[in-house]
Design a protein around this motif. Structure first.
Motif, PDB file in Angstrom:
ATOM      1  N   VAL A 118       0.860  -1.181   0.000  1.00 30.85           N
ATOM      2  CA  VAL A 118       0.000   0.000   0.000  1.00 30.85           C
ATOM      3  C   VAL A 118       0.898   1.235   0.000  1.00 30.85           C
ATOM      4  O   VAL A 118       1.794   1.345   0.846  1.00 30.85           O
ATOM      5  CB  VAL A 118      -0.913   0.025   1.245  1.00 30.85           C
ATOM      6  CG1 VAL A 118      -1.745   1.293   1.275  1.00 30.85           C
ATOM      7  CG2 VAL A 118      -1.816  -1.193   1.274  1.00 30.85           C
ATOM      8  N   PRO A 119       0.718   2.192  -0.922  1.00 30.24           N
ATOM      9  CA  PRO A 119       1.558   3.397  -0.949  1.00 30.24           C
ATOM     10  C   PRO A 119       1.179   4.396   0.136  1.00 30.24           C
ATOM     11  O   PRO A 119       0.040   4.442   0.595  1.00 30.24           O
ATOM     12  CB  PRO A 119       1.291   3.979  -2.348  1.00 30.24           C
ATOM     13  CG  PRO A 119      -0.082   3.505  -2.684  1.00 30.24           C
ATOM     14  CD  PRO A 119      -0.239   2.158  -2.050  1.00 30.24           C
ATOM     15  N   ARG A 120       2.165   5.205   0.549  1.00 24.39           N
ATOM     16  CA  ARG A 120       1.946   6.301   1.493  1.00 24.39           C
ATOM     17  C   ARG A 120       2.161   7.629   0.777  1.00 24.39           C
ATOM     18  O   ARG A 120       2.891   7.705  -0.214  1.00 24.39           O
ATOM     19  CB  ARG A 120       2.921   6.189   2.666  1.00 24.39           C
ATOM     20  CG  ARG A 120       2.753   4.936   3.504  1.00 24.39           C
ATOM     21  CD  ARG A 120       3.963   4.684   4.398  1.00 24.39           C
ATOM     22  NE  ARG A 120       4.213   5.785   5.315  1.00 24.39           N
ATOM     23  CZ  ARG A 120       5.331   5.915   6.036  1.00 24.39           C
ATOM     24  NH1 ARG A 120       6.312   5.029   5.899  1.00 24.39           N
ATOM     25  NH2 ARG A 120       5.478   6.928   6.852  1.00 24.39           N
ATOM     26  N   GLU A 121       1.553   8.684   1.283  1.00 24.33           N
ATOM     27  CA  GLU A 121       1.626   9.991   0.624  1.00 24.33           C
ATOM     28  C   GLU A 121       3.040  10.542   0.574  1.00 24.33           C
ATOM     29  O   GLU A 121       3.385  11.303  -0.326  1.00 24.33           O
ATOM     30  CB  GLU A 121       0.718  11.001   1.345  1.00 24.33           C
ATOM     31  CG  GLU A 121      -0.747  10.888   0.971  1.00 24.33           C
ATOM     32  CD  GLU A 121      -1.571  12.018   1.559  1.00 24.33           C
ATOM     33  OE1 GLU A 121      -1.062  12.721   2.466  1.00 24.33           O
ATOM     34  OE2 GLU A 121      -2.708  12.193   1.126  1.00 24.33           O
ATOM     35  N   ASP A 122       3.890  10.193   1.545  1.00 24.99           N
ATOM     36  CA  ASP A 122       5.242  10.751   1.590  1.00 24.99           C
ATOM     37  C   ASP A 122       6.214  10.011   0.676  1.00 24.99           C
ATOM     38  O   ASP A 122       7.409  10.279   0.705  1.00 24.99           O
ATOM     39  CB  ASP A 122       5.767  10.735   3.032  1.00 24.99           C
ATOM     40  CG  ASP A 122       5.958   9.331   3.580  1.00 24.99           C
ATOM     41  OD1 ASP A 122       5.424   8.376   2.968  1.00 24.99           O
ATOM     42  OD2 ASP A 122       6.637   9.173   4.611  1.00 24.99           O
ATOM     43  N   GLY A 123       5.708   9.079  -0.136  1.00 22.57           N
ATOM     44  CA  GLY A 123       6.563   8.319  -1.029  1.00 22.57           C
ATOM     45  C   GLY A 123       6.963   6.974  -0.477  1.00 22.57           C
ATOM     46  O   GLY A 123       7.545   6.157  -1.204  1.00 22.57           O
ATOM     47  N   GLY A 124       6.681   6.720   0.793  1.00 18.43           N
ATOM     48  CA  GLY A 124       6.954   5.414   1.361  1.00 18.43           C
ATOM     49  C   GLY A 124       5.835   4.438   1.066  1.00 18.43           C
ATOM     50  O   GLY A 124       4.930   4.712   0.274  1.00 18.43           O
ATOM     51  N   TRP A 125       5.865   3.297   1.717  1.00 21.62           N
ATOM     52  CA  TRP A 125       4.851   2.271   1.469  1.00 21.62           C
ATOM     53  C   TRP A 125       4.758   1.333   2.670  1.00 21.62           C
ATOM     54  O   TRP A 125       5.630   1.320   3.550  1.00 21.62           O
ATOM     55  CB  TRP A 125       5.153   1.482   0.193  1.00 21.62           C
ATOM     56  CG  TRP A 125       6.512   0.858   0.138  1.00 21.62           C
ATOM     57  CD1 TRP A 125       6.882  -0.400   0.514  1.00 21.62           C
ATOM     58  CD2 TRP A 125       7.724   1.486  -0.326  1.00 21.62           C
ATOM     59  NE1 TRP A 125       8.210  -0.611   0.310  1.00 21.62           N
ATOM     60  CE2 TRP A 125       8.758   0.530  -0.196  1.00 21.62           C
ATOM     61  CE3 TRP A 125       8.021   2.754  -0.841  1.00 21.62           C
ATOM     62  CZ2 TRP A 125      10.078   0.806  -0.572  1.00 21.62           C
ATOM     63  CZ3 TRP A 125       9.328   3.034  -1.197  1.00 21.62           C
ATOM     64  CH2 TRP A 125      10.349   2.061  -1.068  1.00 21.62           C
ATOM     65  N   ILE A 126       3.682   0.563   2.711  1.00 28.23           N
ATOM     66  CA  ILE A 126       3.458  -0.432   3.750  1.00 28.23           C
ATOM     67  C   ILE A 126       3.298  -1.788   3.071  1.00 28.23           C
ATOM     68  O   ILE A 126       2.472  -1.940   2.167  1.00 28.23           O
ATOM     69  CB  ILE A 126       2.199  -0.113   4.578  1.00 28.23           C
ATOM     70  CG1 ILE A 126       2.338   1.254   5.263  1.00 28.23           C
ATOM     71  CG2 ILE A 126       1.934  -1.204   5.621  1.00 28.23           C
ATOM     72  CD1 ILE A 126       1.069   1.709   5.960  1.00 28.23           C
ATOM     73  N   TYR A 127       4.087  -2.754   3.519  1.00 25.27           N
ATOM     74  CA  TYR A 127       3.980  -4.120   3.021  1.00 25.27           C
ATOM     75  C   TYR A 127       3.147  -4.920   4.017  1.00 25.27           C
ATOM     76  O   TYR A 127       3.523  -5.060   5.186  1.00 25.27           O
ATOM     77  CB  TYR A 127       5.365  -4.740   2.858  1.00 25.27           C
ATOM     78  CG  TYR A 127       5.358  -6.179   2.375  1.00 25.27           C
ATOM     79  CD1 TYR A 127       5.238  -6.474   1.024  1.00 25.27           C
ATOM     80  CD2 TYR A 127       5.473  -7.236   3.278  1.00 25.27           C
ATOM     81  CE1 TYR A 127       5.228  -7.794   0.576  1.00 25.27           C
ATOM     82  CE2 TYR A 127       5.472  -8.560   2.837  1.00 25.27           C
ATOM     83  CZ  TYR A 127       5.343  -8.825   1.489  1.00 25.27           C
ATOM     84  OH  TYR A 127       5.335 -10.133   1.044  1.00 25.27           O
ATOM     85  N   CYS A 128       1.993  -5.428   3.568  1.00 25.19           N
ATOM     86  CA  CYS A 128       1.126  -6.265   4.401  1.00 25.19           C
ATOM     87  C   CYS A 128       1.455  -7.721   4.131  1.00 25.19           C
ATOM     88  O   CYS A 128       1.581  -8.131   2.973  1.00 25.19           O
ATOM     89  CB  CYS A 128      -0.340  -5.987   4.089  1.00 25.19           C
ATOM     90  SG  CYS A 128      -0.868  -4.280   4.401  1.00 25.19           S
ATOM     91  N   SER A 129       1.580  -8.515   5.200  1.00 20.36           N
ATOM     92  CA  SER A 129       2.058  -9.889   5.063  1.00 20.36           C
ATOM     93  C   SER A 129       1.265 -10.827   5.948  1.00 20.36           C
ATOM     94  O   SER A 129       0.982 -10.518   7.109  1.00 20.36           O
ATOM     95  CB  SER A 129       3.544  -9.960   5.458  1.00 20.36           C
ATOM     96  OG  SER A 129       4.009 -11.290   5.516  1.00 20.36           O
ATOM     97  N   ASN A 130       0.912 -12.001   5.408  1.00 17.43           N
ATOM     98  CA  ASN A 130       0.206 -13.023   6.167  1.00 17.43           C
ATOM     99  C   ASN A 130       1.164 -13.906   6.951  1.00 17.43           C
ATOM    100  O   ASN A 130       2.323 -14.094   6.558  1.00 17.43           O
ATOM    101  CB  ASN A 130      -0.620 -13.909   5.236  1.00 17.43           C
ATOM    102  CG  ASN A 130      -1.895 -13.247   4.781  1.00 17.43           C
ATOM    103  OD1 ASN A 130      -2.365 -12.288   5.386  1.00 17.43           O
ATOM    104  ND2 ASN A 130      -2.462 -13.753   3.702  1.00 17.43           N
ATOM    105  N   SER A 131       0.650 -14.483   8.037  1.00 15.55           N
ATOM    106  CA  SER A 131       1.384 -15.435   8.858  1.00 15.55           C
ATOM    107  C   SER A 131       0.663 -16.777   8.787  1.00 15.55           C
ATOM    108  O   SER A 131      -0.425 -16.927   9.352  1.00 15.55           O
ATOM    109  CB  SER A 131       1.457 -14.943  10.305  1.00 15.55           C
ATOM    110  OG  SER A 131       2.130 -15.866  11.126  1.00 15.55           O
ATOM    111  N   GLU A 132       1.253 -17.745   8.073  1.00 14.85           N
ATOM    112  CA  GLU A 132       0.590 -19.015   7.811  1.00 14.85           C
ATOM    113  C   GLU A 132       0.908 -20.039   8.913  1.00 14.85           C
ATOM    114  O   GLU A 132       1.571 -21.055   8.684  1.00 14.85           O
ATOM    115  CB  GLU A 132       0.991 -19.561   6.434  1.00 14.85           C
ATOM    116  CG  GLU A 132       0.083 -20.681   5.963  1.00 14.85           C
ATOM    117  CD  GLU A 132       0.534 -21.263   4.626  1.00 14.85           C
ATOM    118  OE1 GLU A 132      -0.323 -21.751   3.887  1.00 14.85           O
ATOM    119  OE2 GLU A 132       1.741 -21.230   4.323  1.00 14.85           O
ATOM    120  N   VAL A 133       0.422 -19.752  10.116  1.00 12.32           N
ATOM    121  CA  VAL A 133       0.640 -20.656  11.240  1.00 12.32           C
ATOM    122  C   VAL A 133      -0.519 -21.651  11.304  1.00 12.32           C
ATOM    123  O   VAL A 133      -1.684 -21.245  11.367  1.00 12.32           O
ATOM    124  CB  VAL A 133       0.737 -19.887  12.562  1.00 12.32           C
ATOM    125  CG1 VAL A 133       0.981 -20.848  13.727  1.00 12.32           C
ATOM    126  CG2 VAL A 133       1.844 -18.846  12.495  1.00 12.32           C
TER     127      VAL A 133
END
Length: 463
Positions: A118-133
């Motif tokens: 997911v992009p952020r307004e300041d040019g950064g981003w967020i990586y969302c990740s699943n945990s397959e436990v």
């Protein structure tokens, strides 16, 4: 499931993130300029472009030199991180299970699987990740005969899986990590929605899709309207307002969910995902004919959509052996099946389905792809397939059948690759080794999971 994955966020951290959240659109991202009409081609969602402007796979590359990775060259020896890449590429490790990726951050979860950016307004981003436990419900997934016993037990025992977020600054520095979903089981793949949330799929017979806030402020919520089954992955056609979903079972089906007009009004930016119709794909004639070319398909309403679908099979619907990743782009839906090592393509305009890669019949000139799992696409029409086992490669499938290895992890043969996602500018690609980790010799081998970053050179051959 009765357990709430409500979180206790750091107020300071979340307020800082909220200031910068989610301002970038796909149209503002430099390397997506050629893919008009898409909400976010890198997330598995999007609109359409004119058919004459796309290739067979619905991408914008109209000759081989317009593809991004077609001509990258052979893979070199493994680097210090245990990854083989072509000349000009490099890797770094950005998260390791049970260790904080940044100072003050929550330790990274174990068995990281599907992911999205997911992009952020300041040019950064967020990586969302699943945990397959795995959990109690996983027993019913692995041994379907046990499902009648394990399904009710799963509802009583909180899962140990879920999802996390990894926060990047504009220069790629890792700034933070935190949980966005808790108390769920065997979370496999998912998708970034057009409204920039993360959908996380539970891969158990009573599995749900959960909507997660990438900031971790809002508690994740279950979406039972999308069905109860071993959800592997989901993709969204935001123009037609349709969700596509795979089921990872030997007798799995391929589903779509169509929200009601009130659930996703034409004037609304997002679906509520509370009311709609769950449908199952049906093929006209013999599905095996899809190996020879397009076969017509239709949709039928699921039987008892509010109950586990393993107990409500429609015998005349198409059976797919172990549904894995799914991706939507420009009137095409791609999905993989691990039981027979195939990559399928639905043409939603023509309502046809066909096999575009089959390992057994060697449909490709260089038959290097096995253990098909997660898939991701570039706007140019390249299908990136992550291997679960196999040779631990990411292989790019092209419309003419050619396969190109993008990278390979060595020394982790009991692991799998998943979670492929690009940074908003397309210069970095993330991928997991779900059973990778540090070894005593100072390198990397088997462990409880780790996340890599592939740095992509600014100039690629013939591009």
């Amino acid at each position: 499931m009765s357990f709430s994955p409500a979180l206790i966020p750091s107020v300071r951290r979340r307020n800082l993130l909220k200031t910068f959240l989610l301002g970038a659109s796909a149209s503002s991202l430099p390397w997506l300029a050629g893919c008009s009409g898409s909400d976010n081609p890198l997330s598995g969602t999007g609109g359409r472009v004119t058919a004459s402007e796309t290739n067979r796979f619905g991408g914008t590359a109209l000759n081989n030199n317009q593809f991004r990775f077609r001509n990258i060259g052979p893979l070199r020896d493994a680097d210090a991180n245990g990854v083989r890449t072509a000349a000009g590429f490099s890797t770094r490790v950005v998260a390791i299970s049970n260790l904080p990726p940044a100072r003050g951050a929550t330790p990274w979860h174990i068995f990281n699987d599907g992911g999205g950016v997911v992009p952020r307004e300041d040019g950064g981003w967020i990586y969302c990740s699943n945990s397959e436990v795995p959990g109690v419900g996983t027993l019913g997934f692995q041994v379907p005969e046990l499902a009648p016993l394990t399904n009710p037990l799963e509802a009583l025992v909180p899962g140990l899986g879920g999802a996390s977020a990894l926060v990047f600054a504009a220069d790629g520095t890792v700034e933070d990590s935190y949980r966005i979903l808790r108390n769920t089981t065997f979370n496999c793949a998912g998708v970034i929605t057009p409204w920039k949330t993360w959908l996380s799929c539970e891969e158990i017979p009573t599995g749900l899709v959960w909507e997660c806030d990438p900031l971790g402020i809002q508690a994740a919520r279950p979406l039972p309207a999308l069905g109860l089954f071993s959800h592997e992955a989901v993709a969204i056609d935001s123009e037609r307002r349709v969700f596509y979903m795979t089921e990872d079972m030997p007798d799995g089906r391929f589903y779509r969910w169509v929200p009601t007009a009130g659930d996703w009004p034409s004037s609304a930016a997002r679906a509520n995902m509370n009311q709609g119709v769950l449908q199952v794909l049906k093929v006209e004639g013999d599905l095996a004919q899809a190996l020879n070319g397009p076969v017509r398909y239709s949709w039928v309403n699921a039987a008892n959509p509010n109950a586990p679908q393993t107990e409500n099979r429609l015998p005349d619907t198409a059976v797919f052996d172990g549904g894995e990743g799914v991706w939507y782009q420009n009137d095409r839906v791609f999905f993989a099946t691990k039981g027979d090592d195939r990559l399928w393509m639905l043409n939603t305009t023509n309502q046809t389905i066909e096999v575009v890669y089959d390992m057994a019949t060697a449909t490709a000139p260089n038959n290097i792809l096995s253990g098909v799992d997660n898939i991701t696409m570039t706007p140019f029409g390249e299908v990136l397939v992550a291997e679960d086992g196999g040779d631990m490669q990411v292989v790019v499938v092209y419309p003419d059948g050619v396969l190109v290895p993008l990278l390979q992890i060595v020394g982790q043969d009991q692991s799998e690759i998943a979670g492929i996602a690009f940074s908003p500018d397309g210069k970095r690609m993330y991928f997991t080794s779900d059973r990778g980790g540090p070894n005593l010799q100072g390198g990397y081998g088997l462990g409880l999971g780790m996340l890599y970053e592939l740095l992509i050179p600014d100039t690629l051959p013939n591009n």
